[in-house]
Design a protein around this motif. Structure first.
Motif, PDB file in Angstrom:
ATOM      1  N   LYS A 160       4.751  35.617  68.683  1.00 21.14           N
ATOM      2  CA  LYS A 160       3.930  34.570  69.286  1.00 21.14           C
ATOM      3  C   LYS A 160       4.671  33.278  69.537  1.00 21.14           C
ATOM      4  N   GLY A 161       5.907  33.138  69.049  1.00 21.72           N
ATOM      5  CA  GLY A 161       6.628  31.867  69.152  1.00 21.72           C
ATOM      6  C   GLY A 161       6.617  31.252  70.532  1.00 21.72           C
ATOM      7  N   SER A 162       6.943  32.054  71.551  1.00 21.14           N
ATOM      8  CA  SER A 162       7.050  31.445  72.883  1.00 21.14           C
ATOM      9  C   SER A 162       5.683  31.102  73.462  1.00 21.14           C
ATOM     10  N   PHE A 163       4.632  31.677  72.891  1.00 26.16           N
ATOM     11  CA  PHE A 163       3.313  31.431  73.463  1.00 26.16           C
ATOM     12  C   PHE A 163       2.640  30.223  72.848  1.00 26.16           C
ATOM     13  N   GLU A 164       3.310  29.620  71.859  1.00 26.06           N
ATOM     14  CA  GLU A 164       2.710  28.460  71.213  1.00 26.06           C
ATOM     15  C   GLU A 164       3.116  27.163  71.882  1.00 26.06           C
ATOM     16  N   ILE A 165       4.049  27.242  72.808  1.00 24.34           N
ATOM     17  CA  ILE A 165       4.626  26.018  73.353  1.00 24.34           C
ATOM     18  C   ILE A 165       3.684  25.355  74.345  1.00 24.34           C
ATOM     19  N   GLY A 166       2.811  26.147  74.927  1.00 19.41           N
ATOM     20  CA  GLY A 166       1.853  25.530  75.831  1.00 19.41           C
ATOM     21  C   GLY A 166       2.325  25.415  77.247  1.00 19.41           C
ATOM     22  N   ALA A 167       3.378  26.134  77.586  1.00 19.52           N
ATOM     23  CA  ALA A 167       3.864  26.064  78.970  1.00 19.52           C
ATOM     24  C   ALA A 167       3.238  27.197  79.779  1.00 19.52           C
ATOM     25  N   THR A 168       3.456  27.154  81.063  1.00 17.15           N
ATOM     26  CA  THR A 168       2.990  28.235  81.925  1.00 17.15           C
ATOM     27  C   THR A 168       3.860  29.459  81.688  1.00 17.15           C
ATOM     28  N   ILE A 169       3.203  30.580  81.548  1.00 13.62           N
ATOM     29  CA  ILE A 169       3.951  31.808  81.285  1.00 13.62           C
ATOM     30  C   ILE A 169       4.004  32.632  82.570  1.00 13.62           C
ATOM     31  N   MET A 222       0.307  32.865  83.943  1.00 15.10           N
ATOM     32  CA  MET A 222      -0.821  32.855  83.008  1.00 15.10           C
ATOM     33  C   MET A 222      -0.765  31.610  82.144  1.00 15.10           C
ATOM     34  N   HIS A 223      -1.937  31.101  81.813  1.00 12.60           N
ATOM     35  CA  HIS A 223      -2.015  29.970  80.883  1.00 12.60           C
ATOM     36  C   HIS A 223      -2.853  30.358  79.702  1.00 12.60           C
ATOM     37  N   GLN A 224      -2.646  29.618  78.618  1.00  3.88           N
ATOM     38  CA  GLN A 224      -3.453  29.869  77.437  1.00  3.88           C
ATOM     39  C   GLN A 224      -4.872  29.368  77.687  1.00  3.88           C
ATOM     40  N   LYS A 225      -5.836  30.229  77.398  1.00  2.00           N
ATOM     41  CA  LYS A 225      -7.217  29.817  77.677  1.00  2.00           C
ATOM     42  C   LYS A 225      -7.747  28.963  76.541  1.00  2.00           C
ATOM     43  N   GLU A 226      -8.881  28.331  76.808  1.00  2.00           N
ATOM     44  CA  GLU A 226      -9.559  27.540  75.776  1.00  2.00           C
ATOM     45  C   GLU A 226      -9.972  28.457  74.643  1.00  2.00           C
ATOM     46  N   GLY A 227      -9.690  28.042  73.420  1.00  2.00           N
ATOM     47  CA  GLY A 227     -10.164  28.826  72.281  1.00  2.00           C
ATOM     48  C   GLY A 227      -9.402  30.113  72.045  1.00  2.00           C
ATOM     49  N   GLU A 228      -8.323  30.277  72.787  1.00  2.00           N
ATOM     50  CA  GLU A 228      -7.526  31.488  72.582  1.00  2.00           C
ATOM     51  C   GLU A 228      -6.319  31.096  71.737  1.00  2.00           C
ATOM     52  N   ASP A 229      -6.045  31.845  70.678  1.00  2.15           N
ATOM     53  CA  ASP A 229      -4.876  31.442  69.901  1.00  2.15           C
ATOM     54  C   ASP A 229      -3.630  32.168  70.418  1.00  2.15           C
ATOM     55  N   ALA A 230      -2.489  31.780  69.884  1.00  4.68           N
ATOM     56  CA  ALA A 230      -1.228  32.258  70.448  1.00  4.68           C
ATOM     57  C   ALA A 230      -1.139  33.780  70.423  1.00  4.68           C
ATOM     58  N   VAL A 231      -1.642  34.384  69.335  1.00  4.72           N
ATOM     59  CA  VAL A 231      -1.519  35.845  69.217  1.00  4.72           C
ATOM     60  C   VAL A 231      -2.338  36.543  70.294  1.00  4.72           C
ATOM     61  N   GLN A 232      -3.567  36.042  70.519  1.00  6.41           N
ATOM     62  CA  GLN A 232      -4.400  36.674  71.544  1.00  6.41           C
ATOM     63  C   GLN A 232      -3.791  36.494  72.925  1.00  6.41           C
ATOM     64  N   PHE A 233      -3.249  35.305  73.155  1.00  8.44           N
ATOM     65  CA  PHE A 233      -2.607  35.034  74.431  1.00  8.44           C
ATOM     66  C   PHE A 233      -1.446  36.000  74.628  1.00  8.44           C
ATOM     67  N   ALA A 234      -0.628  36.152  73.576  1.00  8.14           N
ATOM     68  CA  ALA A 234       0.522  37.050  73.674  1.00  8.14           C
ATOM     69  C   ALA A 234       0.066  38.464  73.997  1.00  8.14           C
TER      70      ALA A 234
END
Lengths: 446, 194
Positions: free
Chosen positions: A326-335, A381-393
């Motif tokens: 999940k490390g790269s998905f916690e940064i908050g950038a556009t994936i 893709m962007h991280q959605k509201e209320g989605e944590d890094a693991v779910q986003f990944a």
């Protein structure tokens, strides 16, 4: 004697100028002369012919062949809760002393035996089985003598691959790498300006193109309108170090990694002179906050190139996608997700690092027929509201798996290397203890 | 992983194994390939470490016990025949087998399955599951998720429930009796695809 050396020198000159004009110049400027296409066409036709011959021979002989792609057992899909409930149906729940029955072990035993017979994970760390032989020695399952012509083609294939193609490819790879080091160092001497930026991109892409020719790589890019932009993070599934060459043929990325010594270190240091990459010292890699901070700084600077990351953390055999860290998905950038799928018919790109060293692997790559792969650029893709890094990944991973036709697995790629640790068992122990003692268990969640 | 030999001729005593275990020839072949896959150094024998290659097993709380169940006491290596004989316990029961007293009990009968499970608990093979052995299994399955007191109380209740002759241990008969309502064949079988 003199004439021999003169003749040899002359032949060498001709050969070199041929290479330069036919391979390097097109690589530098990005156009193609159609030589590779012709080679691929011949190759495809030959392999089709060989497959037909083998199939014909096999249907004549009714040998007992086990099919590699079907499973041996059908696994129960029930969750632990459901199965244990069924086991306990026979008696009422006791008021005190935990809800344990002697039959609970049946569930774990059965799961254990199932995994001994066949498991989802281990097979992902070994090369994909081919449905039919592709005339390479290494995928030779049982070489039965089928016909003289087939053996002849196989023999010619060996000669062509080892004596003609391999030296050519090795030469190209060396030229490519040397040019990369020289070119990037030269560009690094220039002052910061748009010119420098453009030149740096050009040098990078050119060298990667030469390396790609060095592997006879045929790459098809799909959906190029979704190409990663500056200030974003590009994530892709990982099969081998060659993934980098494949992706960088079509654009410039900033790399992330550990600084190595030796040749790799020279290349890394040269690259960072012309445009910013993110290299870490070995000690720094352990500090997650430092890593996250540096990545975030790089991403927030909109003039810097998109970062290329492989979140699986290890090489997998290109039939499935393992858990993304999940490390790269916690940064908050556009994936920007990218799916890479190799065609195993022409050469197996998977690097089994426990079996082959890097050099061995590269040599095997260079003596394969070719490298054919498809690259799909997926929409950002962007991280959605209320989605944590693991779910986003997981969401990104599913998208990549779906596009590339790969199996989406929840298992951690770290299982490839790590020896059995007690912590592996924790997940199931936690689940089980919830069923036995319920919510008043003494554990602290981590 | 391509196999080195896909014919039955390379498997020692193949026909005898088919007879003994009830696996079909095709299954024996697939299991042999699996055996070869696990046998990384090609010795024809497996050792407990070889099972470490099965990642999913590493996550199973009683994974080590299951591995030991393959090896007879005192033995450190496992050949293919023994491997298959243990796996034979998990074949679904044959519905059309007639009760013939002369035939030896097949590996996949309910009794044999129960015995297999019993021996997972009874590590010293003395025919009884002692309190200490039960505590060991519980500790393996629950890990650090429960306290010592909780563990003791669970073990206490389990023994009370099953122990009829009050000797503070569970014999095989008591084990069988307490599980008589469980559909053993269903729970301890693996469906092999044909």
């Amino acid at each position: 004697m003199e004439e021999f050396w003169e003749g040899a020198l002359w032949a060498l000159k001709i050969w070199l100028s041929m290479i330069i004009s036919l391979i390097m110049i097109p690589a530098m400027f990005g156009f193609s002369l159609g030589i590779s296409e012709t080679y691929m066409n011949i190759l495809v036709k030959t392999l089709e012919w060989a497959t037909l011959k083998i199939q014909k021979a096999n249907t004549d002989e009714r040998t007992l062949k086990a099919s590699p792609s079907n499973g041996l057992i059908q696994r129960e899909d029930g969750s632990m809760e459901k199965e244990l409930e069924e086991l306990r149906r026979s008696r009422p729940k006791p008021p005190v002393g935990g809800d344990f029955t002697l039959s609970d072990c049946f569930y774990f035993t059965r799961r254990g035996i199932e995994s001994i017979v066949e498991d989802e994970v281990t097979q992902r760390f070994s090369s994909e089985e081919l449905v039919s032989w592709n005339l390479l020695t290494r995928t030779n399952n049982d070489f039965q003598y089928i016909s003289l012509r087939l053996t002849l083609v196989y023999g010619i294939g060996i000669f062509v691959r080892y004596c003609i193609l391999a030296p050519l490819r090795i030469l190209l790879a060396c030229i490519g790498l040397t040019w990369l080091v020289i070119g990037t160092s030269a560009v690094g001497l220039l002052p910061n300006s748009r010119m420098k930026f453009w030149l740096s991109e050009w040098v990078h892409v050119m060298c990667y193109r030469i390396c790609a020719r060095g592997l006879s790589a045929t790459i098809r890019y799909h959906n190029r309108e979704n190409k990663p932009q500056k200030g974003g993070i590009c994530v892709a599934n990982h099969t081998s170090p060659i993934d980098i060459v494949i992706l960088c043929n079509d654009g410039c990325y900033a790399m992330v990694g550990q600084i190595h010594g030796g040749l790799m270190g020279v290349v890394q240091r040269a690259m960072v002179r012309s445009c910013p990459h993110v290299w870490f010292e070995r000690a720094e890699m352990k500090d997650r906050h430092l890593v996250t901070k540096r990545l975030r700084d790089h991403v927030n600077d909109k003039t810097k190139l998109p970062i290329l990351i492989f979140p699986e953390g290890t090489c997998v055999n290109n039939t499935s996608v393992m858990m993304f860290k999940k490390g790269s998905f916690e940064i908050g950038a556009t994936i920007y997700p990218v799916a890479i799928k190799y065609d195993p018919q022409f050469g197996d790109a998977f690097w089994n690092s426990s079996k082959y060293s890097m050099v061995n692997y590269l040599l095997r790559m260079m003596t394969s027929w070719a490298l054919v792969c498809n690259v799909w650029y997926l929409p950002a893709m962007h991280q959605k509201e209320g989605e944590d890094a693991v779910q986003f990944a997981n969401r990104v991973k599913s998208a990549i798996a779906h596009q590339g036709g790969l199996v989406d697995l929840q298992w951690d790629g770290g299982l490839k290397r790590a020896k059995v640790k007690e912590s592996f068992k924790e997940q199931q122990q936690k689940q089980y203890s919830n069923m036995v003692v319920g919510d008043d268990s003494s554990s602290n969640s981590d | 992983m391509g196999s080195n030999s896909s014919s039955m001729n390379n498997i020692p005593n193949a026909e005898q194994l088919v007879q003994e275990t009830g696996f079909s020839a095709a299954h024996i072949l697939r299991l042999y390939e699996r055996f070869q896959f696990l046998d990384k150094d090609d010795t024809g024998q497996l050792r407990p470490e070889d099972f470490g290659a099965v990642r999913e097993l590493a996550m199973n709380p009683i994974g080590d016990r299951i591995i030991s169940a393959f090896f007879s006491p005192g033995q450190e290596t496992l050949d293919f025949a023994s491997f298959v004989r243990v796996l034979a316990h998990f074949r679904p029961a044959d519905s059309n087998r007639t009760r013939d007293g002369a035939q030896p009990e097949p590996a996949n009968s309910s009794m044999r399955k129960l015995k297999f499970a019993f021996q997972l608990y009874d590590q010293d093979r003395d025919g009884k599951i002692s309190r200490a052995e039960l505590l060991q299994v519980l500790r393996a399955m629950l890990g650090m998720q429960v306290t010592e007191e909780q563990l003791q109380s669970i073990a206490e209740r389990a023994i009370q429930e099953a122990d009829f002759d009050q000797d503070d241990a569970i014999s095989f008969d008591e084990f069988r009796k307490s599980l008589e309502k469980v559909n053993i064949d269903h729970k301890m079988s693996i469906r092999f695809l044909s």
